[in-house]
Design an enzyme around this catalytic site. Structure first.
Site, short mmCIF file in Angstrom:
data_model
loop_
_atom_site.label_atom_id
_atom_site.label_comp_id
_atom_site.label_asym_id
_atom_site.label_seq_id
_atom_site.Cartn_x
_atom_site.Cartn_y
_atom_site.Cartn_z
N HIS A 1 0.87 -1.18 0.00
CA HIS A 1 0.00 0.00 0.00
C HIS A 1 0.90 1.22 0.00
CE1 HIS A 1 -2.82 2.96 1.74
NE2 HIS A 1 -3.81 2.15 1.41
N ASP B 1 3.02 -4.68 8.02
CA ASP B 1 1.75 -3.97 7.92
C ASP B 1 0.63 -5.00 7.96
OD1 ASP B 1 -0.55 -2.70 7.13
OD2 ASP B 1 0.30 -1.77 5.34
N GLN C 1 -4.53 -5.40 6.57
CA GLN C 1 -5.44 -6.27 5.82
C GLN C 1 -5.50 -7.68 6.38
OE1 GLN C 1 -7.51 -5.42 3.32
NE2 GLN C 1 -6.89 -3.29 3.52
N LYS D 1 -10.74 -1.83 10.27
CA LYS D 1 -10.83 -3.03 9.44
C LYS D 1 -11.15 -4.27 10.28
CE LYS D 1 -7.49 -1.07 6.19
NZ LYS D 1 -8.36 -0.67 5.08
N CYS E 1 -4.72 2.35 -3.71
CA CYS E 1 -3.49 2.85 -3.07
C CYS E 1 -2.35 1.84 -3.20
CB CYS E 1 -3.73 3.21 -1.60
SG CYS E 1 -4.78 4.64 -1.37
#
Length: 403
Positions: free
Chosen positions: A121, A198, A201, A224, A361
């Site tokens: 991202h 990261d 997600q 999320k 993104c």
């Protein structure tokens, strides 16, 4: 037992209509929906104990402080951090990444190498570009293949004694690819590099164990994970967080202040300047409780069934191409031959179906495939196969109208 009807009742927004059609919400990769129990926690805070934290001796302040710190402990236990003060509550994943990037501006030097994956991202690309430009470090990219998986042989070849930092998402937001982060972490550590993962997600689908992973930094967002927007987490190993300078100066992050010199508070407060999103942090803890009450094994089972069914049915549409066919979470990123993804998304919206269109993104991924973007349908545990049937029918209708 997993009761989809009961679970859907927990989410009031799933009862609404869009353009006269029942809402089918397949934009969970951008933000998940919020269960009533989390909404109630937000209302309860503002209705009953709205006050600033850590600073007041009065009852409301103490109640708010207790609830906020209880939420930090919930996050600690969920991610299995060793200590609660290794959990920094932030404004979200992007904020968390920038805290680390800012700190390394005083640690990296010219000629040091930083690795990022081709699946990132923008929030896990741009801060490192800015950092490298500032200190003269070199940014290198772990390449991907046509299936949307990282080329791990190339990763191992890129690693060397000059590698200081490695950044990779746990799951690609654009394709859903699950990256082999344990292999990445272990290999990076062998050359003395630190690793930031990261997890924005991944965390709606997977329950990471930061100690088992031996990861140096792990970041994620509440919105999320059935929580509110504007709050997230930065996990860091205690010794590494202590090495980083503060990201912002202000109230709460200090120990003493004089006009001659300021000394900083210990963890986690060193990185939590100013008044935080108090109710957001509290609601984040409630959201984590909610997801754990369903169980991540049950969530994974439901979402994998949706992924398999959706893939099977969409692949039957002539001229439809799916991007990202490696091991992945419940994301299907696709295009229809000869049609711009934005046009498809607009028609789907008129039929009550929310998907994401564009580069998500993650523009370098779209450049790799030589496409302007994709139509991304991202499923959550509260979605159904019947909703996927509606998506498939709507895609066929859009194809008839546009081709």
């Amino acid at each position: 037992m997993f009761n989809i009807e009961k679970i859907r009742e927990d989410f009031p927004i799933l009862k609404r209509e869009v353009h006269g059609k029942p809402l089918v919400y397949f934009d969970n990769g951008a933000t998940s929906q919020t269960p009533q129990v989390v909404i109630d926690a937000i209302v309860d805070y503002y209705s009953n104990y709205n006050a600033n934290i850590h600073r007041g001796v009065h009852t409301l302040s103490q109640e708010a402080t207790d609830k906020y710190e209880e939420a930090r402990i919930k996050v600690q236990k969920h991610f299995n951090a060793k200590n609660s003060y290794e959990i920094i509550l932030t404004a979200g994943t992007t904020h968390s990444i920038n805290i680390v990037a800012s700190g390394y501006a005083s640690i990296l030097k010219e000629g040091d190498e930083v690795l990022v994956s081709a699946l990132e991202h923008h929030s896990n690309i741009v801060p490192w570009q800015m950092l490298c430009e500032k200190v003269g470090a070199v940014l290198k990219v772990i390449p991907m293949d046509n299936d949307g998986a990282l080329k791990m042989d190339a990763f191992h070849e890129l690693l060397n004694s000059n590698t200081k930092l490695v950044f990779c998402n746990h799951v690609s937001n654009a394709l859903g690819t699950i990256n082999p982060i344990k292999e990445i972490i272990d290999a990076a550590h062998k050359v003395g590099a630190k690793v930031l993962i990261d997890g924005a997600q991944a965390c709606p689908h997977i329950k990471p164990d930061v100690q088992e992973l031996d990861v140096d930094y792990y970041v994620a967002s509440a919105h999320k994970m059935c929580g509110p927007t504007g709050v997230g987490l930065l996990y860091g190993k205690e010794e590494l967080l202590n090495e980083l300078p503060p990201y912002q100066g202000g109230g709460e992050m200090i120990e003493t202040v004089t006009f001659e010199k300021t000394t900083y508070a210990g963890l986690p407060h060193k990185f939590e300047a100013g008044t935080p999103n108090i109710c957001g942090g509290i609601a984040f803890g409630v959201a984590i409780d909610y997801m754990n009450s369903i169980g991540f094994d049950a969530i994974a089972k439901q979402e994998n069934e949706l992924l398999e069914y959706g893939t099977q049915e969409l692949e039957k549409i002539e001229g439809l191409k799916i991007y990202g066919t490696s091991h992945k979470t419940s994301v299907i990123s696709f295009n229809i031959e000869g049609v711009h993804p934005y046009d498809v998304g607009t028609i789907l919206d008129k039929l009550g179906i929310a998907v994401r269109t564009g580069h998500h993104c993650a523009q370098p991924i779209m450049d790799f495939f030589c496409i302007p973007g994709t139509i991304r349908a991202s499923f959550a545990f509260y979605n159904t196969k019947e909703e996927i049937d509606q998506l498939v029918g709507a895609v066929k209708k859009a194809q008839m109208m546009l081709v």
